[in-house]
Design an enzyme around this catalytic site. Sequence first.
Site, PDB file in Angstrom:
ATOM      1  N   THR A  11       0.859  -1.186   0.000  1.00 51.92           N
ATOM      2  CA  THR A  11       0.000   0.000   0.000  1.00 51.92           C
ATOM      3  C   THR A  11       0.899   1.242   0.000  1.00 51.92           C
ATOM      4  O   THR A  11       2.040   1.186   0.456  1.00 51.92           O
ATOM      5  CB  THR A  11      -0.935   0.027   1.224  1.00 51.92           C
ATOM      6  N   GLY A  12       0.369   2.333  -0.547  1.00 51.25           N
ATOM      7  CA  GLY A  12       1.180   3.560  -0.627  1.00 51.25           C
ATOM      8  C   GLY A  12       2.339   3.379  -1.582  1.00 51.25           C
ATOM      9  O   GLY A  12       3.437   3.865  -1.330  1.00 51.25           O
ATOM     10  N   ALA A  13       2.060   2.706  -2.707  1.00 53.77           N
ATOM     11  CA  ALA A  13       3.142   2.389  -3.657  1.00 53.77           C
ATOM     12  C   ALA A  13       3.277   3.447  -4.747  1.00 53.77           C
ATOM     13  O   ALA A  13       4.053   3.272  -5.677  1.00 53.77           O
ATOM     14  CB  ALA A  13       2.894   1.024  -4.285  1.00 53.77           C
ATOM     15  N   SER A  14       2.534   4.556  -4.630  1.00 57.41           N
ATOM     16  CA  SER A  14       2.564   5.543  -5.709  1.00 57.41           C
ATOM     17  C   SER A  14       3.634   6.606  -5.523  1.00 57.41           C
ATOM     18  O   SER A  14       3.801   7.467  -6.384  1.00 57.41           O
ATOM     19  CB  SER A  14       1.195   6.232  -5.834  1.00 57.41           C
ATOM     20  N   SER A  15       4.360   6.578  -4.400  1.00 56.36           N
ATOM     21  CA  SER A  15       5.433   7.571  -4.225  1.00 56.36           C
ATOM     22  C   SER A  15       6.382   7.126  -3.115  1.00 56.36           C
ATOM     23  O   SER A  15       6.148   6.118  -2.442  1.00 56.36           O
ATOM     24  CB  SER A  15       4.858   8.967  -3.922  1.00 56.36           C
ATOM     25  N   GLY A  16       7.450   7.902  -2.958  1.00 59.54           N
ATOM     26  CA  GLY A  16       8.354   7.744  -1.824  1.00 59.54           C
ATOM     27  C   GLY A  16       8.903   6.330  -1.622  1.00 59.54           C
ATOM     28  O   GLY A  16       9.334   5.665  -2.566  1.00 59.54           O
ATOM     29  N   ILE A  17       8.873   5.900  -0.371  1.00 64.88           N
ATOM     30  CA  ILE A  17       9.468   4.618   0.007  1.00 64.88           C
ATOM     31  C   ILE A  17       8.712   3.451  -0.648  1.00 64.88           C
ATOM     32  O   ILE A  17       9.328   2.488  -1.114  1.00 64.88           O
ATOM     33  CB  ILE A  17       9.446   4.456   1.546  1.00 64.88           C
ATOM     34  N   TYR A 156       0.150  11.784  14.299  1.00 62.07           N
ATOM     35  CA  TYR A 156       0.881  10.797  13.482  1.00 62.07           C
ATOM     36  C   TYR A 156       1.471   9.697  14.366  1.00 62.07           C
ATOM     37  O   TYR A 156       1.301   8.498  14.097  1.00 62.07           O
ATOM     38  CB  TYR A 156       1.975  11.537  12.717  1.00 62.07           C
TER      39      TYR A 156
HETATM   40  N1  LIG Z   1       9.483   9.963   4.967  1.00 62.65           N
HETATM   41  C1  LIG Z   1       9.882   9.789   6.223  1.00 62.65           C
HETATM   42  O1  LIG Z   1      10.735  10.556   6.748  1.00 62.65           O
HETATM   43  C2  LIG Z   1       9.343   8.641   7.033  1.00 62.65           C
HETATM   44  C3  LIG Z   1       9.915   8.405   8.284  1.00 62.65           C
HETATM   45  C4  LIG Z   1       9.442   7.362   9.056  1.00 62.65           C
HETATM   46  C5  LIG Z   1       8.405   6.555   8.577  1.00 62.65           C
HETATM   47  N2  LIG Z   1       7.855   6.821   7.366  1.00 62.65           N
HETATM   48  C6  LIG Z   1       6.767   5.963   6.904  1.00 62.65           C
HETATM   49  O2  LIG Z   1       7.106   5.395   5.656  1.00 62.65           O
HETATM   50  C7  LIG Z   1       5.917   5.131   4.902  1.00 62.65           C
HETATM   51  C8  LIG Z   1       6.034   5.735   3.517  1.00 62.65           C
HETATM   52  O3  LIG Z   1       6.112   7.153   3.649  1.00 62.65           O
HETATM   53  P1  LIG Z   1       6.699   8.115   2.517  1.00 62.65           P
HETATM   54  O4  LIG Z   1       7.559   9.087   3.194  1.00 62.65           O
HETATM   55  O5  LIG Z   1       7.190   7.313   1.377  1.00 62.65           O
HETATM   56  O6  LIG Z   1       5.351   8.903   2.136  1.00 62.65           O
HETATM   57  P2  LIG Z   1       4.722   9.415   0.756  1.00 62.65           P
HETATM   58  O7  LIG Z   1       5.739   9.557  -0.297  1.00 62.65           O
HETATM   59  O8  LIG Z   1       3.880  10.576   1.129  1.00 62.65           O
HETATM   60  O9  LIG Z   1       3.771   8.183   0.368  1.00 62.65           O
HETATM   61  C9  LIG Z   1       2.599   7.934   1.050  1.00 62.65           C
HETATM   62  C10 LIG Z   1       1.829   6.913   0.231  1.00 62.65           C
HETATM   63  O10 LIG Z   1       0.601   6.610   0.891  1.00 62.65           O
HETATM   64  C11 LIG Z   1      -0.440   6.608  -0.088  1.00 62.65           C
HETATM   65  N3  LIG Z   1      -1.718   6.910   0.524  1.00 62.65           N
HETATM   66  C12 LIG Z   1      -2.013   7.967   1.331  1.00 62.65           C
HETATM   67  N4  LIG Z   1      -3.320   7.947   1.631  1.00 62.65           N
HETATM   68  C13 LIG Z   1      -3.851   6.855   1.028  1.00 62.65           C
HETATM   69  C14 LIG Z   1      -5.161   6.316   0.961  1.00 62.65           C
HETATM   70  N5  LIG Z   1      -6.191   6.892   1.590  1.00 62.65           N
HETATM   71  N6  LIG Z   1      -5.359   5.188   0.252  1.00 62.65           N
HETATM   72  C15 LIG Z   1      -4.327   4.594  -0.398  1.00 62.65           C
HETATM   73  N7  LIG Z   1      -3.069   5.058  -0.385  1.00 62.65           N
HETATM   74  C16 LIG Z   1      -2.839   6.186   0.330  1.00 62.65           C
HETATM   75  C17 LIG Z   1      -0.002   7.691  -1.080  1.00 62.65           C
HETATM   76  O11 LIG Z   1      -0.585   7.479  -2.348  1.00 62.65           O
HETATM   77  P3  LIG Z   1      -1.796   8.307  -2.989  1.00 62.65           P
HETATM   78  O12 LIG Z   1      -1.653   9.726  -2.595  1.00 62.65           O
HETATM   79  O13 LIG Z   1      -1.626   8.042  -4.459  1.00 62.65           O
HETATM   80  O14 LIG Z   1      -3.008   7.650  -2.441  1.00 62.65           O
HETATM   81  C18 LIG Z   1       1.490   7.417  -1.159  1.00 62.65           C
HETATM   82  O15 LIG Z   1       1.741   6.398  -2.103  1.00 62.65           O
HETATM   83  C19 LIG Z   1       4.767   5.708   5.741  1.00 62.65           C
HETATM   84  O16 LIG Z   1       4.177   4.672   6.485  1.00 62.65           O
HETATM   85  C20 LIG Z   1       5.457   6.696   6.667  1.00 62.65           C
HETATM   86  O17 LIG Z   1       4.730   6.912   7.849  1.00 62.65           O
HETATM   87  C21 LIG Z   1       8.301   7.836   6.581  1.00 62.65           C
END
Ligand SMILES: NC(=O)c1ccc[n+]([C@@H]2O[C@H](COP(=O)([O-])OP(=O)(O)OC[C@H]3O[C@@H](n4cnc5c(N)ncnc54)[C@H](OP(=O)(O)O)[C@@H]3O)[C@@H](O)[C@H]2O)c1
Length: 268
Positions: A11-17, A156
């Site tokens: 899940t959340g495969a459209s961006s970032g990690i 969060y």
């Molecule tokens: N970045 C950091 O510094 C960091 C640090 C610690 C932990 N994390 C964790 O790592 C994970 C990935 O984070 P990231 O930084 O890569 O974030 P990100 O780039 O903002 O990606 C978030 C993803 O979640 C998806 N998403 C959000 N709402 C959704 C919904 N209602 N239904 C389906 N998909 C949904 C988004 O896709 P759509 O918008 O296309 O739906 C996107 O693909 C998260 O669990 C975050 O809490 C991140």
Amino acid sequence: MDLSNKTILITGASSGIGEQAAIQLAQAGAKVCLIARRAEELQRIQKAIKEQAGQAFIYPADITDPGQLKACVTLILAEHKKIDVLVNNAARSIRRPIVESLDRLHDYERTMQINYFAAVNMTLHVLPHFLENGAGHVVNISTMSTQVPIPLFSAYLASKSALESFSRSLSMELKDQGIDVSIVYFPMVRTPMSSKTAIYKHMKMLDTPTAAGWIVKAIEEKSYRVSSKAGLVANALLNTAPTWVMNLSRPLFQFMDKRLKNKLEADL
Ligand SMILES: NC(=O)c1ccc[n+]([C@@H]2O[C@H](COP(=O)([O-])OP(=O)(O)OC[C@H]3O[C@@H](n4cnc5c(N)ncnc54)[C@H](OP(=O)(O)O)[C@@H]3O)[C@@H](O)[C@H]2O)c1
């Protein structure tokens, strides 16, 4: 675990990690099922994976909507004989002081909706299939910020702590029936999520390929916890001497925030 031909839902495969994890898992031979709301972004990543001879399938859905989540998992189960791994990675983050949240209960509700309830609901929908197969792996994505005292992210962090508690119960109840559970505690990672906070521009962060490697490691090694050493040490200290650690952390974070703000202002 050998990833070739394993079916992995992210899940959340459209961006970032999540995007990078999908790419790396597909490179390792897995069939990846990509879930997020933005279909066009999922198509872009699917195309990139296919160009490298990988296997990717896309399922656009808002997983905070129980109807969409159910339809999405039902379709995946119909199209793939077996699901091996579920990665609950989709999330949103909110940075806001509690005193500025007094009329904003919805901040707490919406972080719980995606970070906790959607992850739990995905798990509940995939579990019967895992139990029938006698095997399955749930990888829940959390943050180093639950291992240390951090201000300004109460909505969060509470949602991520809830997910960690759920993960522990899941492992305690179902490990004997072949269900593996992992929690990945990421430090800061340079992604669209972290980039929303301007003062983090100068903070040292992991890049997304490195972070995605942590998810691959969790799946390959089936380790219960993937964490930085700093996170482990800080968490052990917090559990051993909470008053001391909390008192020390407050001025430390105020100092760090000030330093980052000063660096940002110097850019202007
Ligand atoms: N970045 C950091 O510094 C960091 C640090 C610690 C932990 N994390 C964790 O790592 C994970 C990935 O984070 P990231 O930084 O890569 O974030 P990100 O780039 O903002 O990606 C978030 C993803 O979640 C998806 N998403 C959000 N709402 C959704 C919904 N209602 N239904 C389906 N998909 C949904 C988004 O896709 P759509 O918008 O296309 O739906 C996107 O693909 C998260 O669990 C975050 O809490 C991140």
